[in-house]
Design an enzyme around this catalytic site. Structure first.
Site, short mmCIF file in Angstrom:
data_model
loop_
_atom_site.label_atom_id
_atom_site.label_comp_id
_atom_site.label_asym_id
_atom_site.label_seq_id
_atom_site.Cartn_x
_atom_site.Cartn_y
_atom_site.Cartn_z
N ARG A 1 8.40 -35.77 22.05
CA ARG A 1 9.33 -36.36 21.42
C ARG A 1 9.91 -37.65 22.20
O ARG A 1 10.09 -37.27 23.62
CB ARG A 1 10.57 -35.65 21.23
CG ARG A 1 10.42 -35.00 19.76
CD ARG A 1 11.44 -33.83 19.56
NE ARG A 1 12.79 -34.16 19.95
CZ ARG A 1 13.74 -33.16 19.90
NH1 ARG A 1 13.72 -32.18 19.17
NH2 ARG A 1 15.14 -33.62 20.02
N ARG B 1 21.90 -36.52 26.45
CA ARG B 1 22.01 -35.65 25.41
C ARG B 1 22.85 -34.61 25.54
O ARG B 1 23.85 -34.05 24.88
CB ARG B 1 20.75 -34.97 24.81
CG ARG B 1 19.99 -36.33 24.05
CD ARG B 1 18.52 -36.15 23.90
NE ARG B 1 18.18 -34.91 23.39
CZ ARG B 1 16.94 -34.28 23.34
NH1 ARG B 1 16.03 -34.91 24.01
NH2 ARG B 1 16.67 -33.00 22.51
P1 AP5 Z 1 13.54 -25.94 20.71
O1 AP5 Z 1 13.56 -24.63 19.84
O2 AP5 Z 1 12.71 -27.19 20.38
O3 AP5 Z 1 15.10 -26.52 21.29
P2 AP5 Z 1 16.11 -27.03 20.23
O4 AP5 Z 1 17.36 -26.28 20.68
O5 AP5 Z 1 15.72 -27.10 18.79
O6 AP5 Z 1 16.15 -28.47 21.03
P3 AP5 Z 1 16.20 -30.00 20.35
O7 AP5 Z 1 16.05 -30.95 21.61
O8 AP5 Z 1 15.50 -30.24 19.08
O9 AP5 Z 1 17.61 -30.02 19.96
P4 AP5 Z 1 18.55 -31.18 20.01
O10 AP5 Z 1 19.85 -30.50 19.38
O11 AP5 Z 1 18.71 -32.05 21.10
O12 AP5 Z 1 17.69 -32.23 19.12
P5 AP5 Z 1 17.72 -32.38 17.73
O13 AP5 Z 1 16.25 -32.36 17.14
O14 AP5 Z 1 18.64 -31.49 16.82
O15 AP5 Z 1 13.01 -25.77 22.23
C1 AP5 Z 1 12.86 -26.36 23.36
C2 AP5 Z 1 11.71 -26.04 24.27
O16 AP5 Z 1 12.04 -25.06 24.78
C3 AP5 Z 1 10.48 -26.01 23.65
O17 AP5 Z 1 9.37 -26.32 24.22
C4 AP5 Z 1 10.11 -24.50 23.39
O18 AP5 Z 1 9.02 -24.05 23.13
C5 AP5 Z 1 10.82 -24.00 24.65
N1 AP5 Z 1 11.70 -22.57 24.40
C6 AP5 Z 1 12.32 -22.31 23.07
N2 AP5 Z 1 13.01 -20.97 23.27
C7 AP5 Z 1 12.32 -20.74 24.68
C8 AP5 Z 1 12.76 -19.45 25.42
N3 AP5 Z 1 13.37 -18.49 24.94
N4 AP5 Z 1 12.08 -19.33 26.80
C9 AP5 Z 1 11.34 -20.53 27.29
N5 AP5 Z 1 11.23 -21.42 26.41
C10 AP5 Z 1 11.59 -21.57 25.15
O19 AP5 Z 1 18.14 -34.00 17.59
C11 AP5 Z 1 17.56 -34.98 18.14
C12 AP5 Z 1 18.39 -36.19 17.87
O20 AP5 Z 1 18.77 -36.39 16.51
C13 AP5 Z 1 19.87 -36.02 18.55
O21 AP5 Z 1 19.71 -36.39 20.13
C14 AP5 Z 1 20.58 -37.05 17.85
O22 AP5 Z 1 20.41 -38.45 18.02
C15 AP5 Z 1 20.02 -36.97 16.37
N6 AP5 Z 1 20.77 -36.13 15.76
C16 AP5 Z 1 20.72 -34.68 15.05
N7 AP5 Z 1 21.50 -34.11 14.53
C17 AP5 Z 1 22.57 -35.03 14.50
C18 AP5 Z 1 23.90 -34.81 14.01
N8 AP5 Z 1 24.27 -33.63 13.46
N9 AP5 Z 1 24.61 -36.04 14.36
C19 AP5 Z 1 24.25 -36.92 15.03
N10 AP5 Z 1 22.99 -37.13 15.27
C20 AP5 Z 1 22.24 -36.29 15.25
#
Ligand code: AP5
Length: 518
Positions: free
Chosen positions: A150, A161
């Site tokens: 990403r 973030r």
């Molecule tokens: P993963 O499961 O992908 O973590 P995640 O919490 O889903 O992380 P994200 O980075 O997707 O969250 P985010 O909130 O920053 O991004 P989002 O996509 O929502 O796991 C992460 C990694 O760790 C993976 O490699 C996984 O394999 C590993 N892992 C998982 N569990 C593990 C464990 N137990 N032990 C070891 N390793 C593990 O948002 C992206 C962007 O979109 C934002 O920055 C923003 O610009 C925009 N956006 C999204 N929602 C909004 C909103 N509501 N309002 C405004 N902007 C928004």
């Protein structure tokens, strides 16, 4: 709802949750990334914010989420919101739509682990599956070859973030504090899922129990548990209720709220009804009590039934006692006169469709269709119950509606309570079904500030609200919990303190709300 810092494992857990519980997964991150790769107008706008690790503007994300939530599959299967709400404005948008989760899960992971997880994350663009170069490497070389990183997963952007997440987290928490469960996300994904699984399974069991109890309650004297979401035309609790006298808008809100509930009850064939409305102007224990507000409410209900072609008798109990002891409970003094002089509309409803009477068997004539009783109340030595009983027997299957009754024994000037036949009187009073209930909540022994409200409008559930001051200087009421029966003071305490329902240990009642009349 699942929440947590970037890379706390939300997406990973959502995959497992969806597999087991079949919920519709709504991830704003995924929805936005799909828009970006399709190069849509939304995607083009969102791209620069996402790549900088900043939040995409609320209006774009909220429109996407509400559109997705309204689709049939989300309504039928239930939903799992991931990454939304992310700001207090987004949480507020959901509250306004009465969209509330059963549970709010927060994954808690230390910052240094988060950064490593983000930098090592890889996504499979074909299946959407989430991998990590070390923690969860891809199963085959073929998958490995197509994995992508990403653009917002660089160390610098992850830090930005994380900062934004921390700034907003508390504001959202205040909305969901009573249903929030924090889970240590720094454990293996299987262990984290085990904890989430047990929570969601409990929610599911509670839901089944609730449905069963709804289906098994007998028709009479019970309320269905339709969710507040489905209430017709309901606009949320009005604010500024401690500004007295109440504005016309506030009064009209309550008149309309009571009217809807009363009409729904009568249309459903209910015949013994009570309305308890305790806004400050209608609370006889407050010195801002206004008899005019009660009269207006009565007029609106009576005229509405008259408009439907029903003949309504509005009844006020007569003075009680004899000679020097004669009198009426204070707030009814002069009521009958006021009713006589009130404006009952231009088309001459008074005398034809609306009649004014008192309480007793002799008041019931054949032509009456509905009886509205104005704040009937007991006083020492002058129990209204016998007259009321005789009146309801004479009314038979015609609706009798008590507005703000006070049928418990009240102390007289001598301070002595009438106790003879008390059980029988209370039993009779309880035979009236509550069709509307509204009460503001305060700390015990005080009447300021307003801490929340309890509302029930037939046939829906009792809804407990907390009043929340907003940074803008305004206030709002957020729903804490709903109940199929009127909650006890302990239930209210527990909900305010964020304790699980039916917790073994009860809180001692430091919340109270005029408990003597509750
Ligand atoms: P993963 O499961 O992908 O973590 P995640 O919490 O889903 O992380 P994200 O980075 O997707 O969250 P985010 O909130 O920053 O991004 P989002 O996509 O929502 O796991 C992460 C990694 O760790 C993976 O490699 C996984 O394999 C590993 N892992 C998982 N569990 C593990 C464990 N137990 N032990 C070891 N390793 C593990 O948002 C992206 C962007 O979109 C934002 O920055 C923003 O610009 C925009 N956006 C999204 N929602 C909004 C909103 N509501 N309002 C405004 N902007 C928004």
């Amino acid at each position: 709802m699942i929440s947590g810092a970037p890379a706390s494992g939300k997406g990973t857990q959502c995959e497992l949750i969806v597999k087991k519980f079949g919920l519709v997964h709504i991830s704003t991150g995924d929805l936005l990334r799909a828009e970006v790769s399709a190069e849509t107008e939304i995607g083009n706008k969102a791209k620069e914010f996402m790549n900088a690790g900043r939040l995409v503007p609320d209006e774009i994300v909220t429109a996407m989420v509400t559109a997705r939530l309204s689709l049939q599959d989300a309504k039928e299967k239930g939903w799992l919101l991931d990454g939304y709400p992310r700001s207090s404005a987004q949480a507020e948008s959901l509250e306004k739509l009465n969209v509330r989760p059963d549970i709010y899960v927060v994954l808690d992971v230390p910052d240094e682990i988060l950064i490593n997880r983000c930098v090592g994350r890889r996504l499979d663009p074909e299946t959407g599956k989430i991998y990590h170069v070390k923690n969860f490497p891809p199963e085959t070389e073929e998958i490995k070859a197509r994995l992508v990183t990403r653009p917002d997963d660089t160390e610098g952007k992850v830090k930005a973030r994380l900062d934004i997440y921390k700034k907003n987290a508390d504001a959202i928490l205040s909305t969901y504090s009573n249903i929030m469960v924090k889970i240590d996300g720094n454990q293996s994904k299987e262990v984290v899922f085990k904890e989430i699984d047990s929570l969601l399974s409990q929610v599911q069991r509670d839901e089944v129990k609730l449905l069963k109890s709804e289906n098994s309650v007998p028709e009479s004297g019970s309320h269905s548990s339709r969710a507040p979401v489905s209430q017709d035309k309901w606009r949320g609790i009005p604010t500024r209720l401690n500004n007295i006298p109440h504005s016309r808008e506030i009064r009209n809100y309550f008149y309309d709220d009571v009217l809807q509930a009363t009409q729904r009850s009568v249309n459903d064939g209910r015949t013994r009804l009570r309305v308890d409305i305790n806004i400050p102007e209608l609370n006889p224990e407050m010195d801002v009590y206004r008899i005019g507000t009660l009269m207006e409410l009565i007029r609106i209900i009576a005229l509405s039934f008259a408009d439907d072609g029903k003949r309504v008798k509005v009844c006020v109990q007569g003075s009680m006692g004899e000679g020097a002891l004669s009198g009426m409970p204070l707030q009814l003094a002069g009521t009958r006169k006021i009713l006589e002089f009130m404006d009952w509309g231009d088309y001459g409803a008074k005398g034809t469709f609306i009649k004014i009477g008192s309480i007793g068997e002799q008041e019931v004539s054949e032509e009456d269709d509905v009886f509205i009783l104005v704040a009937p109340q007991n006083a020492v030595g002058n129990c209204i119950i016998d007259d009321l009983k005789a009146m309801t027997v004479a009314a038979g299957s015609r609706p009798v509606i008590l507005i703000n009754p006070r049928l418990k024994d009240l102390p007289g000037s001598s301070g002595v309570m009438q106790t003879m036949g008390r059980d029988k009187r209370l039993e009779y009073a309880a035979s009236f079904e509550s069709c509307y209930f509204f009460r503001l909540l305060y700390f015990a022994g005080t009447q300021y500030p307003i801490m929340g409200a309890l509302r029930m409008s037939y046939p829906y559930r009792y809804e407990l609200y907390k009043r929340v001051d907003q940074p803008s200087g305004t206030e709002k009421y957020v729903i804490l919990s709903t109940f199929s029966e009127k909650p006890s003071i302990d239930d209210v305490n527990d909900a305010f303190m964020g304790k699980p329902r039916n917790g073994a240990k009860k809180t001692s009642g430091f919340w109270g709300f005029l408990s003597s009349v509750f």
